[in-house]
Design a protein around this motif. Structure first.
Motif, PDB file in Angstrom:
ATOM      1  N   THR A   1       0.845  -1.191   0.000  1.00 14.55           N
ATOM      2  CA  THR A   1       0.000   0.000   0.000  1.00 14.55           C
ATOM      3  C   THR A   1       0.883   1.246   0.000  1.00 14.55           C
ATOM      4  O   THR A   1       1.873   1.308   0.736  1.00 14.55           O
ATOM      5  CB  THR A   1      -0.895   0.025   1.250  1.00 14.55           C
ATOM      6  N   VAL A   2       0.529   2.228  -0.814  1.00 17.29           N
ATOM      7  CA  VAL A   2       1.240   3.509  -0.771  1.00 17.29           C
ATOM      8  C   VAL A   2       0.694   4.290   0.414  1.00 17.29           C
ATOM      9  O   VAL A   2      -0.493   4.606   0.462  1.00 17.29           O
ATOM     10  CB  VAL A   2       1.042   4.299  -2.074  1.00 17.29           C
ATOM     11  N   PRO A   3       1.523   4.568   1.416  1.00 17.25           N
ATOM     12  CA  PRO A   3       1.014   5.230   2.613  1.00 17.25           C
ATOM     13  C   PRO A   3       0.609   6.676   2.349  1.00 17.25           C
ATOM     14  O   PRO A   3       1.265   7.396   1.587  1.00 17.25           O
ATOM     15  CB  PRO A   3       2.193   5.159   3.589  1.00 17.25           C
ATOM     16  N   GLY A   4      -0.468   7.067   2.972  1.00 17.89           N
ATOM     17  CA  GLY A   4      -0.886   8.454   2.913  1.00 17.89           C
ATOM     18  C   GLY A   4      -0.205   9.266   3.994  1.00 17.89           C
ATOM     19  O   GLY A   4       0.625   8.753   4.767  1.00 17.89           O
ATOM     20  N   PHE A   5      -0.594  10.535   4.075  1.00 15.63           N
ATOM     21  CA  PHE A   5      -0.003  11.412   5.091  1.00 15.63           C
ATOM     22  C   PHE A   5      -0.336  10.859   6.478  1.00 15.63           C
ATOM     23  O   PHE A   5      -1.487  10.573   6.802  1.00 15.63           O
ATOM     24  CB  PHE A   5      -0.562  12.828   4.939  1.00 15.63           C
ATOM     25  N   GLY A   6       0.710  10.685   7.317  1.00 16.76           N
ATOM     26  CA  GLY A   6       0.517  10.186   8.672  1.00 16.76           C
ATOM     27  C   GLY A   6       0.448   8.678   8.768  1.00 16.76           C
ATOM     28  O   GLY A   6       0.318   8.146   9.871  1.00 16.76           O
ATOM     29  N   GLN A   7       0.527   7.998   7.644  1.00 20.88           N
ATOM     30  CA  GLN A   7       0.476   6.537   7.653  1.00 20.88           C
ATOM     31  C   GLN A   7       1.875   5.939   7.488  1.00 20.88           C
ATOM     32  O   GLN A   7       2.773   6.567   6.921  1.00 20.88           O
ATOM     33  CB  GLN A   7      -0.438   6.014   6.541  1.00 20.88           C
ATOM     34  N   VAL A   8       2.036   4.696   7.975  1.00 16.53           N
ATOM     35  CA  VAL A   8       3.323   4.003   7.912  1.00 16.53           C
ATOM     36  C   VAL A   8       3.066   2.568   7.455  1.00 16.53           C
ATOM     37  O   VAL A   8       2.165   1.907   7.971  1.00 16.53           O
ATOM     38  CB  VAL A   8       4.014   3.988   9.293  1.00 16.53           C
ATOM     39  N   VAL A   9       3.840   2.105   6.493  1.00 16.32           N
ATOM     40  CA  VAL A   9       3.726   0.707   6.068  1.00 16.32           C
ATOM     41  C   VAL A   9       4.241  -0.195   7.188  1.00 16.32           C
ATOM     42  O   VAL A   9       5.291   0.054   7.781  1.00 16.32           O
ATOM     43  CB  VAL A   9       4.523   0.456   4.775  1.00 16.32           C
TER      44      VAL A   9
END
Length: 406
Positions: free
Chosen positions: A192-200
């Motif tokens: 998944t391509v992480p969005g702002f504030g997200q972490v793989v």
């Protein structure tokens, strides 16, 4: 803070070897044998030919040479897999294939290359001594011989000899079943391509892969920052698995779910360990089965270092192996600093240097630097009393992966 040695000693004192159970041979690959296996049969089970050629009496071909070949009648063929008890005729020989049973009366095999390859009659062009190219029954193992002692790690070669003597199952220490639980509302699936504030969620993937490399069976579970969900997941995994590993949520943050849930139950002790990276650590035993739980810090480098230093030795012990890890001595290629009062596990690349090894820092040494971690071959263990490594110093390195691939 406590020392690395004290935290590891506490873990190893709490974990025991898993109870052996009967496993099919392929299921036992990589496991430790828990019984001595003796052979119920000789190996080979019958005297057989080591070559494609002709089964003969050595006395009949004693005078054979290239200049003066001996001619024999070929009375028939013996193929591999033949189950008849055949006898060598008085006036000839039998054509025989590799692995086929030797006929009664024959004591040697003449390779086809030393003949004209005849089917009805054959010219033998070289003498054959008694026993030439013959594998005697029991030459490898006799009935009652020890095939493998208890404590043997079962690799392909060991499984082959077990199968050869008729074993289809053995008593062995099973591979530990380990749950890898990652927590965090910010985590998203790999791919998944992480969005702002997200972490793989690379941590649980990394730990699961490390478990596979170690020979353990792993499965992953991802839980949001919710105490109820995490507590339920812990209870379920503790009832089914041999060990649990969590990543993240063990520091001093306001939303550290792992520490909040486990500390409330009084089952897990959280400590600051005198090491870099990986200072926040937790360990304890959960549930009626006293399932070991390892709570590792969330930064990826800290996670893997903690796994290698604390979890891997414990799982090796649970699997019936030595908890010791392979190390090599290497010469530092350059200077670097180390923190006072903490054992440093520096990520290094190993290079062959003459008859030994040299070590250079692998990229940045921050606890979040995955690029440097990916380039590392080993962890250079710098004692707590050392604050600076100088080029030319000898350092002990814990090997990551297979050193022979370097």
């Amino acid at each position: 803070m406590i020392s690395v040695e004290d935290h590891l000693a506490r873990i190893l004192a709490a974990v025991a070897r898993l109870a052996p159970r009967e496993l099919e041979l392929l299921e036992a690959r990589g496991c430790v044998l828990a019984e001595e296996v003796t052979s119920p049969v000789p190996l080979p089970g019958f005297t057989n030919s080591a070559m494609d050629g002709y089964a003969v009496r050595s006395g009949d071909v004693a005078a054979a040479s290239e200049a003066s070949p001996v001619v024999l009648r070929v009375a028939g063929d013996i193929a591999a897999g033949n189950t008849e008890h055949l006898t060598l005729p008085d006036d000839g020989c039998l054509r025989i294939m590799t692995g086929a049973p030797m006929p009664e009366g024959a004591d040697a095999v003449v390779p086809v290359e030393q003949t004209d390859g005849g089917v009805d009659r054959v010219e033998i062009r070289e003498a054959a001594g008694a026993g030439q190219h013959v594998r005697p029954a029991g030459d490898d193992l006799q009935v009652g011989d020890t095939v493998l002692p208890a404590g043997t790690v079962l690799g392909p070669r060991q499984l082959a000899v077990l199968a050869a003597v008729g074993r289809g199952r053995v008593e062995a220490v099973p591979r530990p079943r380990v749950a890898v639980i990652s927590t965090g509302d910010e985590l998203v699936e790999p791919g998944t391509v992480p969005g702002f504030g997200q972490v793989v969620d690379s941590n649980s993937l990394m730990v699961a892969a490390a478990l596979g490399e170690l020979g353990a069976d792993a499965h992953q579970a991802r839980v949001r920052d919710d105490t109820g969900s995490f507590a339920a997941t812990l209870a379920r995994e503790a009832a089914e698995c041999d060990a649990i590993i969590t990543t993240g949520g063990v520091s001093m943050g306001a939303y550290d779910t792992v520490k909040e849930v486990l500390a409330a139950g009084g089952e897990v002790t959280f400590d600051r360990v005198a090491m870099q990276p990986g200072k926040p650590q937790g360990f304890g035993l959960l549930g009626p089965r006293r399932c070991p739980v390892f709570t590792l810090p969330g930064n990826p480098v800290s996670t893997l270092v903690s796994f290698e230093v604390f979890v891997a030795p414990a799982l090796r012990q649970m699997a019936g192996r030595s908890s010791e890890v392979p190390t090599v001595e290497a010469v530092a290629e350059h200077d670097w600093t180390a923190p006072e009062g903490k054992v440093q596990f520096a990520r290094v690349s190993l290079r062959r240097s003459g008859t030994g090894w040299s070590a250079a820092l692998a990229g940045g040494q921050g606890s979040y630097v995955l690029g440097g971690l990916a380039a590392a071959d080993a962890l250079a263990v710098i004692p707590a009393e050392v604050t600076r490594v100088h080029a030319g110093d000898r350092v002990q390195c814990r090997v990551l992966g297979d050193l022979e691939e370097r």
